[in-house]
Write a protein that holds these residues in place. Structure first.
Motif, PDB file in Angstrom:
ATOM      1  N   SER A  58       0.852  -1.187   0.000  1.00  0.00           N
ATOM      2  CA  SER A  58       0.000   0.000   0.000  1.00  0.00           C
ATOM      3  C   SER A  58       0.891   1.241   0.000  1.00  0.00           C
ATOM      4  CB  SER A  58      -0.882  -0.030   1.250  1.00  0.00           C
ATOM      5  OG  SER A  58      -1.678   1.112   1.315  1.00  0.00           O
ATOM      6  N   TYR A  59       0.491   2.254  -0.780  1.00  0.00           N
ATOM      7  CA  TYR A  59       1.303   3.459  -0.944  1.00  0.00           C
ATOM      8  C   TYR A  59       0.466   4.705  -0.648  1.00  0.00           C
ATOM      9  CZ  TYR A  59       3.988   0.074  -3.629  1.00  0.00           C
ATOM     10  OH  TYR A  59       4.669  -1.047  -4.023  1.00  0.00           O
ATOM     11  N   PRO A  60       1.032   5.663   0.087  1.00  0.00           N
ATOM     12  CA  PRO A  60       0.327   6.940   0.246  1.00  0.00           C
ATOM     13  C   PRO A  60       0.051   7.512  -1.151  1.00  0.00           C
ATOM     14  CG  PRO A  60       2.241   6.833   1.687  1.00  0.00           C
ATOM     15  CD  PRO A  60       2.329   5.652   0.769  1.00  0.00           C
ATOM     16  N   ALA A  61      -1.096   8.158  -1.316  1.00  0.00           N
ATOM     17  CA  ALA A  61      -1.511   8.643  -2.636  1.00  0.00           C
ATOM     18  C   ALA A  61      -0.420   9.452  -3.356  1.00  0.00           C
ATOM     19  CB  ALA A  61      -2.811   9.426  -2.528  1.00  0.00           C
ATOM     20  N   PRO A  62       0.235  10.419  -2.708  1.00  0.00           N
ATOM     21  CA  PRO A  62       1.273  11.170  -3.426  1.00  0.00           C
ATOM     22  C   PRO A  62       2.453  10.284  -3.861  1.00  0.00           C
ATOM     23  CG  PRO A  62       0.582  12.374  -1.470  1.00  0.00           C
ATOM     24  CD  PRO A  62      -0.023  11.000  -1.377  1.00  0.00           C
ATOM     25  N   ASP A  63       2.825   9.330  -3.030  1.00  0.00           N
ATOM     26  CA  ASP A  63       3.909   8.410  -3.367  1.00  0.00           C
ATOM     27  C   ASP A  63       3.500   7.514  -4.539  1.00  0.00           C
ATOM     28  OD1 ASP A  63       6.414   7.011  -3.091  1.00  0.00           O
ATOM     29  OD2 ASP A  63       5.359   5.455  -1.963  1.00  0.00           O
ATOM     30  N   PHE A  64       2.263   7.018  -4.517  1.00  0.00           N
ATOM     31  CA  PHE A  64       1.773   6.199  -5.618  1.00  0.00           C
ATOM     32  C   PHE A  64       1.842   6.983  -6.925  1.00  0.00           C
ATOM     33  CE2 PHE A  64      -1.416   4.799  -8.582  1.00  0.00           C
ATOM     34  CZ  PHE A  64      -1.182   3.430  -8.638  1.00  0.00           C
ATOM     35  N   LEU A  65       1.407   8.230  -6.901  1.00  0.00           N
ATOM     36  CA  LEU A  65       1.426   9.045  -8.122  1.00  0.00           C
ATOM     37  C   LEU A  65       2.858   9.240  -8.619  1.00  0.00           C
ATOM     38  CD1 LEU A  65       0.085  10.702 -10.294  1.00  0.00           C
ATOM     39  CD2 LEU A  65       0.046  12.649  -8.696  1.00  0.00           C
ATOM     40  N   GLN A  66       3.779   9.515  -7.721  1.00  0.00           N
ATOM     41  CA  GLN A  66       5.177   9.690  -8.131  1.00  0.00           C
ATOM     42  C   GLN A  66       5.714   8.399  -8.753  1.00  0.00           C
ATOM     43  OE1 GLN A  66       8.033   9.594  -5.067  1.00  0.00           O
ATOM     44  NE2 GLN A  66       9.720   9.942  -6.450  1.00  0.00           N
ATOM     45  N   ARG A  67       5.429   7.271  -8.134  1.00  0.00           N
ATOM     46  CA  ARG A  67       5.875   5.982  -8.660  1.00  0.00           C
ATOM     47  C   ARG A  67       5.225   5.682 -10.013  1.00  0.00           C
ATOM     48  NH1 ARG A  67       7.834   2.038  -4.842  1.00  0.00           N
ATOM     49  NH2 ARG A  67       8.257   3.014  -2.847  1.00  0.00           N
ATOM     50  N   ALA A  68       3.929   5.982 -10.137  1.00  0.00           N
ATOM     51  CA  ALA A  68       3.230   5.746 -11.403  1.00  0.00           C
ATOM     52  C   ALA A  68       3.827   6.610 -12.514  1.00  0.00           C
ATOM     53  CB  ALA A  68       1.745   6.022 -11.246  1.00  0.00           C
ATOM     54  N   ARG A  69       4.127   7.853 -12.216  1.00  0.00           N
ATOM     55  CA  ARG A  69       4.765   8.727 -13.215  1.00  0.00           C
ATOM     56  C   ARG A  69       6.093   8.144 -13.658  1.00  0.00           C
ATOM     57  NH1 ARG A  69       3.278  14.311 -10.181  1.00  0.00           N
ATOM     58  NH2 ARG A  69       1.328  14.720 -11.307  1.00  0.00           N
ATOM     59  N   SER A  70       6.891   7.722 -12.695  1.00  0.00           N
ATOM     60  CA  SER A  70       8.186   7.138 -13.010  1.00  0.00           C
ATOM     61  C   SER A  70       8.021   5.882 -13.867  1.00  0.00           C
ATOM     62  CB  SER A  70       8.943   6.813 -11.723  1.00  0.00           C
ATOM     63  OG  SER A  70      10.165   6.180 -12.003  1.00  0.00           O
ATOM     64  N   ALA A  71       7.093   5.016 -13.476  1.00  0.00           N
ATOM     65  CA  ALA A  71       6.879   3.762 -14.208  1.00  0.00           C
ATOM     66  C   ALA A  71       6.436   4.026 -15.642  1.00  0.00           C
ATOM     67  CB  ALA A  71       5.839   2.900 -13.489  1.00  0.00           C
ATOM     68  N   MET A  72       5.459   4.899 -15.822  1.00  0.00           N
ATOM     69  CA  MET A  72       4.929   5.147 -17.167  1.00  0.00           C
ATOM     70  C   MET A  72       5.941   5.870 -18.052  1.00  0.00           C
ATOM     71  SD  MET A  72       1.976   3.670 -17.306  1.00  0.00           S
ATOM     72  CE  MET A  72       2.935   2.427 -16.463  1.00  0.00           C
ATOM     73  N   GLU A  73       6.709   6.785 -17.466  1.00  0.00           N
ATOM     74  CA  GLU A  73       7.741   7.476 -18.241  1.00  0.00           C
ATOM     75  C   GLU A  73       8.850   6.509 -18.639  1.00  0.00           C
ATOM     76  OE1 GLU A  73       8.707  10.799 -15.720  1.00  0.00           O
ATOM     77  OE2 GLU A  73       6.809  11.812 -16.190  1.00  0.00           O
TER      78      GLU A  73
END
Length: 95
Positions: A34-49
């Motif tokens: 489970s990830y805090p929402a801001p951390d999840f978004l940062q990780r998702a950005r990194s993954a998709m980029e």
């Protein structure tokens, strides 16, 4: 560069299957975590980029599917970013 799908549970309890053209998401997210929402978004950005960059290196063009998925993630998570304790859970990752 196998296509990868991962399922998340948003802070409101809804579950959604997400897409990546690359298995890079398995390097950034872990099933059951489970990830805090801001951390999840940062990780998702990194993954998709990173996924899009991998496609570009291989085929010579960025992956619009990865960038479209990132847009959908950003839209979906926006209401939760200012909520204390809002978390996104990675349920599964499959190739």
């Amino acid at each position: 560069m196998p296509e990868t799908f991962w399922t998340v549970r948003w802070p409101d309890g809804a579950e959604e299957q997400l897409y990546s053209p690359s298995s890079v998401v398995a390097e950034i997210f872990a099933p059951g975590q489970s990830y805090p929402a801001p951390d999840f978004l940062q990780r998702a950005r990194s993954a998709m980029e990173r996924a899009s960059d991998r496609v570009q290196r291989k085929y010579g063009f960025a992956c619009s599917s990865a960038l479209d998925q990132l847009d959908r993630i950003e839209t979906r998570i926006a209401p939760f970013l200012d909520q204390d304790g809002a978390r996104v859970t990675c349920l599964t990752i499959s190739q």
